[in-house]
Scaffold this active site. Structure first.
Site, mmCIF file in Angstrom:
data_model
loop_
_atom_site.group_PDB
_atom_site.id
_atom_site.type_symbol
_atom_site.label_atom_id
_atom_site.label_comp_id
_atom_site.label_asym_id
_atom_site.label_seq_id
_atom_site.Cartn_x
_atom_site.Cartn_y
_atom_site.Cartn_z
ATOM 1 N N LYS A 126 4.883 -4.265 3.236
ATOM 2 C CA LYS A 126 4.871 -4.950 1.936
ATOM 3 C C LYS A 126 5.597 -4.052 0.944
ATOM 4 C CE LYS A 126 3.315 -8.747 0.033
ATOM 5 N NZ LYS A 126 3.126 -10.081 0.610
ATOM 6 N N ASP A 166 7.475 -12.872 -2.480
ATOM 7 C CA ASP A 166 6.035 -12.924 -2.754
ATOM 8 C C ASP A 166 5.947 -13.262 -4.243
ATOM 9 O OD1 ASP A 166 3.253 -12.192 -1.508
ATOM 10 O OD2 ASP A 166 3.214 -11.176 -3.426
#
Ligand code: NDP
Length: 447
Positions: A126, A166
């Site tokens: 991430k 995201d």
């Protein structure tokens, strides 16, 4: 609690003091693995819990960029490469002022298990920045993305690490990031997913997380002989995941009553139908406006400043699709009291630990994000496959694969939970199934 698990949790708390979100997700995952760990001493022998809950590496860098007034701004950029035992690191980039290491480590950790559940060969990672695209012009966003990629491109590659979008990173940002990558490296290597259709993207990728979440909810509902038809649905968020979760719920005959953004929530007693949803998509994606405008535009709708949907009106199904920790114990109590029978997480960890336990204890079907929102990364995996074979599949093909992956994830989570005597416990089932594949691979691969 199992002694091995408690010693690892104690170590994690000591080493990561103050990283609330990360510690929350490690605690939730490790505690749910109790029966598996007790039955398999090999995990302790190979120090798997210590290793799986620590990122392989973290890259932190400065991102200087110039705003429209010519003033230099500086943000922090991150990439957390968490675990690549079963494939290249894979996970989104988040641009939001709240971004910090704790949040990115929690998201990277969850991503490892989520990606494992999809059955596709993807590790977990991430990244992102505390940059806030909200209120910035396209030129400013482009300037930021260029600078971000100038550093990030050293660490990514189709077989190394493949980021995606995201919160705060949609088609526009992926475009600027990929354009910068192309210019810097003189290649078209498929280093990002969520790309535009004309330049290597997959059909259905924008829809995938929201659609997938509803497919997962549909499977949970089937276990109680229910469908979406006629169900009252509360959706939170108004971004990518929320929009397509609402769209699919409407298509399946659900009555979507709410949506929200970080300023507040709207409640439309007449239901948000496909046409009204299209209006919201134009508002959020094109005009980049605020949801409060909905209540000014549609008769009967109400806007609640600072509110979340859960206590506004009774529902049968709740789809939290905005952000972490947006559904707490009080919300869970209201949902149960009002007869809600299913909560399916479109966002990552939107339900806090107390609320999750309360919902489960009260017989609410609860789909945790790492299973219920895996459709996005699964379709990113399908985008990687299409890029590798230089083909584009049709929408029907991608949607069919997405649906069958979600059905499969549901079955896998349910059967792993049943193996340990709790078939309805999707939290345990998803964690056990996701963990087992990665942990066993780590043992095979040695240290
Ligand atoms: P978007 O940026 O498109 O939308 C996020 C939405 O959540 C916006 O409506 C935003 O409101 C709202 N929001 C953001 N922060 C807060 C907050 N602190 N409080 C209340 N509302 C907030 O992001 P996505 O839809 O892509 O992501 C939503 C969630 O889904 C995240 O948890 C993400 O990690 C997860 N997810 C996303 C995937 C994807 O494919 N996009 C895949 C899997 C999971 P505002 O407009 O005011 O900012």
């Amino acid at each position: 609690m199992n002694e091995y698990i408690s010693s690892v949790l104690e170590m994690q708390h000591r080493r990561n003091a103050g990283q609330t979100e990360f510690l929350q997700s490690v605690t939730e995952v490790l505690c749910s693995l109790e029966k598996l760990i007790a039955a398999n001493p090999k995990y302790k022998k190979n120090k798997i819990l210590e290793r799986i809950s620590m990122p392989d590496r973290i890259i932190i860098f400065q991102v200087p960029w110039s705003d429209d007034k010519g003033e230099i701004q500086v943000n922090t950029g991150y990439r957390v490469q968490f675990n690549n035992a079963i494939g290249p690191y894979k996970g989104g980039l988040r641009f939001h002022p709240s971004v910090n290491l704790s949040i990115l480590k929690f998201l990277g950790f969850e991503q490892v298990f989520m990606n494992s559940l999809t059955t596709l060969p993807m590790g977990g990672g991430k990244g992102g920045s505390d940059f806030d695209p909200k209120g910035r012009t396209d030129t400013e966003v482009m300037s930021f993305c260029r600078s971000f990629m100038r550093e990030l491109h050293h660490y990514i590659g189709p077989d190394i690490d493949v980021p995606a979008g995201d919160i705060g990173v949609g088609g526009r940002e992926i475009g600027y990031l990929y354009g910068s990558f192309q210019r810097m490296t003189h290649t078209n290597a498929a280093v990002l997913t969520g790309k535009g259709l004309n330049w290597g993207g997959s059909r259905i990728r924008p829809e995938a997380t929201g659609y997938g979440n509803v497919y997962f909810a549909e499977e949970m509902l089937k276990t109680r002989n229910r469908t979406f038809e006629g169900m009252r649905v509360l959706v939170s968020g108004a971004g990518n995941v929320a929009q397509y979760a609402a769209a699919k719920a409407i298509q399946l005959g659900g009555l979507v009553l709410t949506m929200s953004d970080s300023s507040g929530a709207i409640y439309d007693p007449n239901g948000i139908d496909a046409e009204k949803l299209h209006w919201i998509q134009e508002l959020k994606n094109v005009r980049r406006g605020r949801l409060r405008e909905y209540a000014e535009h549609f008769t009967g709708a109400k806007y609640f400043e600072g509110a979340r949907p859960w206590q506004l009106t009774p529902c049968d199904i709740a789809l939290p699709c905005a952000t972490q920790n947006e559904l707490d114990l009080e919300d869970a109590k209201a949902l149960v009291k009002n007869g809600c029978l299913c909560v399916s997480e479109g966002a990552n960890m939107p339900t806090n630990l107390e609320a999750t336990e309360y919902l489960q204890a009260n017989n609410v079907l609860f789909g945790p994000g790492k299973a219920a929102n895996a459709g996005g990364v699964a379709t990113s995996g399908l985008e990687m496959s299409q890029n590798a074979i230089r083909m584009n599949w049709t929408s029907e093909e991608v949607n069919e694969r997405l649906r069958s992956i979600m059905v499969n994830i549901h079955a896998t989570a349910r059967s792993a939970a049943a193996e340990f005597g709790e078939p309805d416990n999707y939290v345990m089932g998803a964690n056990v199934a996701g963990f087992r594949k990665v942990a066993d691979s780590m043992i095979d691969l040695g240290i």
